[in-house]
Design an enzyme around this catalytic site. Structure first.
Site, PDB file in Angstrom:
ATOM      1  N   ASP A  33      -8.630   2.165  -0.096  1.00 36.43           N
ATOM      2  CA  ASP A  33      -7.256   2.002  -0.547  1.00 36.43           C
ATOM      3  C   ASP A  33      -7.199   2.207  -2.057  1.00 36.43           C
ATOM      4  O   ASP A  33      -8.019   1.642  -2.791  1.00 36.43           O
ATOM      5  CB  ASP A  33      -6.779   0.594  -0.184  1.00 36.43           C
ATOM      6  CG  ASP A  33      -5.388   0.295  -0.707  1.00 36.43           C
ATOM      7  OD1 ASP A  33      -4.523   1.177  -0.649  1.00 36.43           O
ATOM      8  OD2 ASP A  33      -5.171  -0.830  -1.187  1.00 36.43           O
ATOM      9  N   SER A  34      -6.252   3.016  -2.519  1.00 41.11           N
ATOM     10  CA  SER A  34      -6.035   3.254  -3.939  1.00 41.11           C
ATOM     11  C   SER A  34      -7.285   3.885  -4.557  1.00 41.11           C
ATOM     12  O   SER A  34      -7.692   4.967  -4.149  1.00 41.11           O
ATOM     13  CB  SER A  34      -5.613   1.952  -4.639  1.00 41.11           C
ATOM     14  OG  SER A  34      -5.184   2.211  -5.951  1.00 41.11           O
TER      15      SER A  34
END
Length: 186
Positions: A64-65
């Site tokens: 994520d990210s």
């Protein structure tokens, strides 16, 4: 990062901002994690909590990210089939709102709200603290479609799923569109 092993149980938290932890440090840590998995798969005395349950031939890497950035760079490094990890076999990757950069601003960056928590000023500061010294955000570890990045169209890659695009995160939409254009499911 959590080290797990019979003799190695420890908790360690890393901040990837600073001279000693600039890119590619986070990507190297990600690679070390999948190499640890390979070590477990090949070990004479592995951690049975893992080997009794895991199917090493069906591994997925997700992030994520900034973790999406790490997952992408692992996908590029390992290529299709992840042969160097045998008997571990990566079957695919999931990028959750991946965090990428580039010197050319996207529309959402240029028009994004300045009062947002993750605004362009803060994003630029994060990149300055994490990219290799002397580099720009067109570095291949930051911008998958930059002028010095490998041509993904010519690469053999395992399936990649790009999920969720935050308007303030640069290049995420471009990653999905470019992946679709080069024949990878986005």
């Amino acid at each position: 990062m959590q080290g797990i092993g019979n003799q190695q149980k420890k908790n360690e938290s890393k901040e990837y901002f600073g001279e000693e932890t600039r890119l590619p440090a986070a990507i190297e840590d990600g690679f070390a994690s999948v190499k640890w998995l390979q070590d477990q798969a090949l070990a004479e005395k592995p951690d049975t909590w893992l080997t009794d349950e895991a199917d090493f031939s069906r591994v997925f890497i997700s992030g994520d990210s900034a973790g999406g950035n790490i997952a992408h760079n692992l996908a590029v490094r390992l290529g299709a089939g992840s042969g160097e990890l045998a008997p571990v076999r990566v079957r695919g990757y999931v990028y959750l709102a991946p965090f990428f950069g580039g010197t050319v601003r996207t529309g959402s960056e240029a028009e994004g709200p300045k009062e947002a928590f993750l605004n362009l000023e803060l994003i630029d500061r994060f990149w300055r603290l994490s990219i290799p010294a002397g580099e720009t955000t067109d570095h291949p570890l930051v911008n998958p479609f930059g002028p010095n990045s490998p041509n993904l169209e010519k690469m053999e890659l395992d399936p990649i799923l790009v999920v969720g695009i935050r308007p303030a995160q640069r290049q995420s939409g471009r990653v999905r569109r470019e992946a679709e254009e080069v024949g990878k499911k986005g």
